[in-house]
Enzyme design. Structure first.
Site, PDB file in Angstrom:
ATOM      1  N   GLU A 305       0.068   6.587  -3.850  1.00  0.00           N
ATOM      2  CA  GLU A 305       1.134   6.113  -2.959  1.00  0.00           C
ATOM      3  C   GLU A 305       2.437   5.854  -3.711  1.00  0.00           C
ATOM      4  OE1 GLU A 305      -1.424   4.043   0.563  1.00  0.00           O
ATOM      5  OE2 GLU A 305      -0.970   2.734  -1.116  1.00  0.00           O
ATOM      6  N   ASP A 379      -9.411   3.196   4.089  1.00  0.00           N
ATOM      7  CA  ASP A 379      -8.604   2.048   3.676  1.00  0.00           C
ATOM      8  C   ASP A 379      -8.918   0.778   4.455  1.00  0.00           C
ATOM      9  OD1 ASP A 379      -6.790   0.560   2.299  1.00  0.00           O
ATOM     10  OD2 ASP A 379      -5.006   1.514   3.136  1.00  0.00           O
ATOM     11  N   GLU A 401     -14.120  -3.063  -4.429  1.00  0.00           N
ATOM     12  CA  GLU A 401     -12.892  -3.688  -3.927  1.00  0.00           C
ATOM     13  C   GLU A 401     -12.998  -3.891  -2.425  1.00  0.00           C
ATOM     14  OE1 GLU A 401      -9.162  -1.886  -5.147  1.00  0.00           O
ATOM     15  OE2 GLU A 401      -8.039  -2.929  -3.587  1.00  0.00           O
ATOM     16  N   GLU A 407      -5.484  -6.839   6.836  1.00  0.00           N
ATOM     17  CA  GLU A 407      -4.452  -5.836   7.072  1.00  0.00           C
ATOM     18  C   GLU A 407      -4.743  -5.018   8.334  1.00  0.00           C
ATOM     19  OE1 GLU A 407      -4.013  -3.174   3.764  1.00  0.00           O
ATOM     20  OE2 GLU A 407      -2.552  -1.897   4.777  1.00  0.00           O
TER      21      GLU A 407
END
Lengths: 718, 718
Positions: A305, A379, A401, A407
């Site tokens: 990104e 994600d 993770e 989010e």
């Protein structure tokens, strides 16, 4: 006596007025309200004794005094002799430990575990809290307090506990300007301006909270990193935080910007094979360890990104990670290298790209490198299949993770208990070494006997008074720590503990609220992304639904890329007839998803483009099932609302009202998600919303017109 | 009895552990620690009675119950009959008021004042709190609690109090992204994302705090305004806040972007004389009042620092203000139009520009317009002469704008009590209607008999737990409110009250800390900008000294523009031989500053370019005097440090430590200011730092090299 009660009344009044703001998290030490147990505790506990002194044991002592005095409502004396009713805290530094605790148990608890045992020595009834290290003893003290907070019987204690994962870590995506990327709870708690001289009480309370659940590492700054954090001015500030965290056993990591040698080093390149670059990082590491002798290491997002990385110089991720690992090795530092990469320039399914990139590098990373992989391949969606890199890189230390900040799960306004999401992933079987190759065993290193293991979660912490915005979001921080310590705990066990510590031990409350929590994750999946839908939220800010969105700079940032709805059906074909992402999994795993007719429907649209008329296991068509799921999600939120309403009066009004208001928002937004998605997908299915369901009260155009220019959590990357 | 004390100990322990985080501000209602007074209070107060019910009186009742029960440590009953020991709250809506309070007193207290009197009715000893309105009664309740908090004798109460200024207002420079321009205490407390459904407890506590000091108006958003606040989505959110504030007598104002008709209205122009534009604002006002029936009005920054305004269409500030005033007039709304304007395109002294622009418009503003003028002609410096528009626009309702957020006074890390700064301005004599034409009389409208009057301050509030970052910054919020209510109060009186309410009534603490507070403003002037220096801080972020800075896009943003140091001397000649800014003042005022030999040395470099060898009143040369001032400032901070150190143990450890750490930062930064300025100005004076003073331990180059890319308080203007 009247005066006595009056006093009690007034003290408690004042107390209640000011204390239920959520700041205390689960570290609440109010008087035990079960009189029988209280008597048991009071009989058993009158003194604490520490066999030696250290900063960590000083922290333990303070916690024990506060905790026990609060819970037992009596004075606890610190003694140097062992009396009846002594809680004795010992470590391997105290020779007495070997007369109290078996060698076997001491072996089991390894570096930072603990033993808690009821003992009789010299005719005195005592409780021993033992660790091989001071940190182990501290963890034991927190666990002992947890037993009282959750009102356990402590008459014959025999607890042996050790963490399954070594590095239990929070990743803050906090910028130097104090904005927080994907943060929904105010600003960063790191007040860089006032550091190093001003030590906010929050830093200590943050360390206490983490230590209480075994978290032992934190990355302070955003993975979209700013090199400035590595300059002397900031290292001095970081060192001040490290000093606060050290007694609590917490190591600091920093997100390192790969191009730092250029940006703050004055070099012309950041090529990992360049000798000057290597030298620069070595010197930088030396400098960091001067300020922070127990510095943990670097967390790196590279070539992802827009972040710089080794590929800018035609080097591999391994080249980049190893170069940094070499710089840190002398100091026993660790590099955590993120595998969250995907490219815009390839037509390959985004699902597959990280695996394609990293799989060939398996075995090429240094011993002090961990490759950090998000739980799912896209994600942090409400539901994802596990990432194929788990089990896919047997010769690599793969770290988990997770994401605590919601989010994609309603920000800080939706009540979603994430333990079931974490467990779903940890308990998944990769089959890469045959049946039983659970992700938990990949992550804790036991499957391949890796020396270093780790589990990280992106923090949901900001400077809101209650830390996490939603009172129930504290449960996710808590659950992550507990699972990193012991992934065999169930979601229900952790919820039970958390509710008792955070709210009350009142059984009807514990039962009902636990039920709400346990259902909440499936609820949000239903009203946001049922049946395997994913990544259909608003662009950039990720607030609310936008399955129609198709204007992002990159194709793989568009919802339409992921749901692929058309007149024939909906879903992403990732079988051999499609992107064949399933080929990245072991055959046994693949088999569970390959066949549209047997595929677990929770993941159906992750792997198949399914006709609208496809007959689901319920007997309904896919379209009708999709509708029912969306409606069930909203219904479940409404059930949560009425359940919560029934809790009125059992807990303090302050938090009761807070959650009630938040559930109102959640219900509104669940309806918004449901209506917007149903109306949009209906333009393809051309089928009606099944009869008996409330019809959407706004048009698709209305939902498409909504704009949120100031949605929180975007922030700059500074 | 032992149990009793144990219980007391435990309750208080818990209490102290969690309560001294500063959240309660000055609204602390802990038990009165003077046993004699406590007895007096307990004898006098047992019941409260409200003669009628309303939302405002409900708020008063809640405050009185919490306050009295806390302070008196006894149960207070709400009664409908009048007993011995009743505190009776009445308003003009209750006919009984006329038998209790004289018509004369009721006239004096006008709309929102109050009377508090000890009375005997029907042989019962009672205390009457009376207002003509509910709000007046609420203010009276807060005042009554203040009497107890500050341990006043209440045996023969006879208080008559009414505000001198009508509009007592806080201006928030808060953006929709929740950054705060010039905010140093976290994010904006307005959580737009969660409004209107989530009502943060903070909103109520904010309203309570304001009402307790008489603040009755707030502008929610930055004067560098975003038109989005005027859209329906946001008005609904604003309305939710208005509902919280209404019972507390607080009206909401919004900063209106002048170009809103273009940005959110779809018009091609924002010309105030355009009929469509006028119509748009009328409709917008009608819409706003639908949501917020008691909306206060608009605050406008126009044609200032890049903001759009009427001059974009060759119209005057009066044209712009009056157009908006007409739109609001039907609803009794007010326009507050800022006079903070200065242009880059003119060579005129920035000091003079606002006056030049606005003076010709005197008498041209509508009755519902207030022109808001900053206290000084430049920008909230540690010391400024008063703005010549005070007294300079007799036919205009001129409103005061102070700044609480310490943009130029050490952010939220320096202890600076601002009441002396406010008083210095309010007590200044403009002489515009002869001797005694004090600014306070200009501002309260009495000098020219204006119907509307107002005093505003830029808020220093953010979402830090203690609201203002520095515990002592709370005193500035407090002092502003108290002075807006009654500008005759002295700085010492207000400090005394605030210390007692916020910390303790312990006399040595009150005395010493008051001394610190009273000296603190002169201290910061000394170590930042002594002898009339001004605007020599770091560029853009305004953090730290940068007298050398000369690279701003606009000349009048450069420190060098303001200090004009050269080999001959230092200072800005604003006499007739220079910019002649002094000509904007009345002759009597001018005379005090015109002559370099008689000019008040506090303002010397504001008005004169003074030779380095100029002999000061002390007998020292200007250079030496400058040095002594800078050094005296640092010495004074060190004195504050040692004074504070002596307070250890008198108050809670939490706030003691906090202030101690902040004083450490203040001392470091005071030395930084002193050294950087002395070293820089020395390059012109070529004179040594006088002997006996510690020599700067860093070079000028070092100070010039310091960079603060992430200094707080800049934020975007969204």
């Amino acid at each position: 006596m009247k005066k006595y009660f009056l006093l009690l009344y007034c003290c408690l009044t004042v107390y209640i007025l000011h204390a239920e703001d959520g700041y205390r998290l689960w570290l609440r030490y109010d008087k035990v309200d079960n009189s029988k147990l209280l008597q048991q505790y009071r009989n058993a506990i009158s003194y604490i004794q520490f066999a030696h002194a250290s900063p960590t044991l000083a922290a333990a002592k303070e916690e024990m005094i506060d905790g026990l005095q609060g819970l037992l409502d009596k004075k606890i004396l610190v003694q140097n002799s062992t009396e009846n009713g002594t809680v004795l805290v010992v470590t391997a530094a105290d020779s007495i430990i070997y007369s109290l605790i078996s060698r076997d148990d001491l072996d089991k608890i390894a570096i930072d575990g603990f033993v808690i045992e009821t003992k009789k020595i010299n005719q005195k009834n005592i409780i021993v809290i033992a660790g091989n290290t001071d940190i182990g003893a501290l963890y034991g003290c927190f666990h002992f307090l947890r037993l009282l907070q959750t009102q356990q019987n402590i008459q014959q204690l025999s607890v042996v506990s050790a963490p399954t994962v070594q590095l239990r870590m929070l990743d803050h995506w906090d910028n130097l300007t104090r904005t927080v990327e994907r943060g929904y709870t105010g600003m960063s708690i790191w007040n860089w301006q006032k550091l190093p001289d001003y030590i906010d009480k929050r830093y200590t309370d943050y360390a206490r909270a983490n230590a209480s659940i075994g978290i032992n590492a934190v990355a302070l700054n955003n993975v979209n990193a700013n090199a400035t954090i590595l300059t002397k001015d900031y290292l001095i500030k970081v060192a001040a935080l490290a000093n606060v965290f050290r007694p609590y056993g917490i190591k600091i990591f920093l997100s390192a910007r790969f191009s730092a040698p250029i940006e703050i080093g004055g070099l012309k390149t950041a090529d990992p094979l360049d000798a000057q670059v290597q030298q620069w990082w070595k010197k930088k590491a030396d400098e960091i360890y001067q300020y922070i002798p127990d510095f943990g290491g670097f967390l790196v997002k590279a070539n992802s990104e827009g972040q710089p990385g080794p590929q800018n110089y035609n080097r591999t991720h391994a080249d980049g990670a190893n170069m940094l690992a070499d710089a840190l090795a002398l100091h026993n530092g660790i590099v955590i290298w993120r595998a969250f990469v995907y490219s815009n320039e390839t037509n390959e399914d985004r699902f597959k790209q990280a695996y394609n990139e990293f799989k060939p590098l398996d075995g090429k990373f240094r011993n002090n490198v961990l490759v950090q992989v998000k739980n799912g391949p896209i994600d942090f969606q409400p539901r994802e299949p596990f990432h194929p890199l788990f089990g896919g890189m047997p010769q690599t230390q793969v770290m988990m993770e997770f994401q605590l900040t919601q989010e994609y799960l309603g920000f800080a306004t939706h009540l979603v208990y994430l333990a079931p999401l974490f467990k779903e992933c940890l308990d998944a079987d990769t089959y890469t070494k045959g049946k039983g190759s659970y992700i938990s065993k990949v992550v804790d290193g036991s499957l391949e006997n890796h020396p270093v293991s780790g589990m990280a979660a992106v923090a949901n912490i900001g400077n809101d008074i209650n830390w996490t915005g939603h009172p129930f979001a504290q449960a996710n921080w808590y659950a992550f720590g507990r699972l990193a310590w012991n992934h065999n705990l169930t979601s229900a066990q952790i919820a039970d503990e958390w509710i008792r510590k955070t709210f009350t031990n009142t059984q009807p409350f514990v039962n009902k609220v636990k039920e709400m929590m346990l259902v909440s994750r499936e609820t949000i999946v239903d009203y946001m992304t049922p049946l395997g839908l994913h990544h259909i939220m608003g662009y950039s800010h990720h607030y609310g639904p936008a399955p129609w969105y198709n204007s992002a700079a990159r194709a793989d940032w568009n919802p339409t890329y992921f749901h692929k709805a058309d007149s024939a059906g909906i879903g992403f074909d990732r079988t051999a007839t499609g992107s064949n992402a399933l080929s990245q999994y072991a055959p046994e795993m693949r088999k569970q998803f390959d066949d549209i007719n047997t595929c677990n429907e929770n993941y159906l649209l992750w792997f198949h483009h399914v006709p609208w008329n496809f007959k689901m296991k319920s007997g309904r068509s896919l379209w009708n099932e999709l509708c029912y799921k969306y409606y069930a999600g909203v219904d479940s939120v409404r059930w949560m609302q009425s359940t919560w309403d029934n809790m009125k009066g059992i807990i303090d009004d302050e938090r009761f009202k807070e959650v009630k208001m938040l559930l109102t928002i959640q219900e509104k937004e669940a309806v918004w998600w449901r209506n917007a998605c149903i109306l949009y997908f209906q333009t393809f299915s051309k089928m009606p919303v099944p009869k008996g369901l409330e019809q959407p009260d706004n048009s698709l155009e209305y939902y498409e017109s909504l704009q949120f220019p100031y949605a929180p959590g975007i922030g700059g990357n500074q």
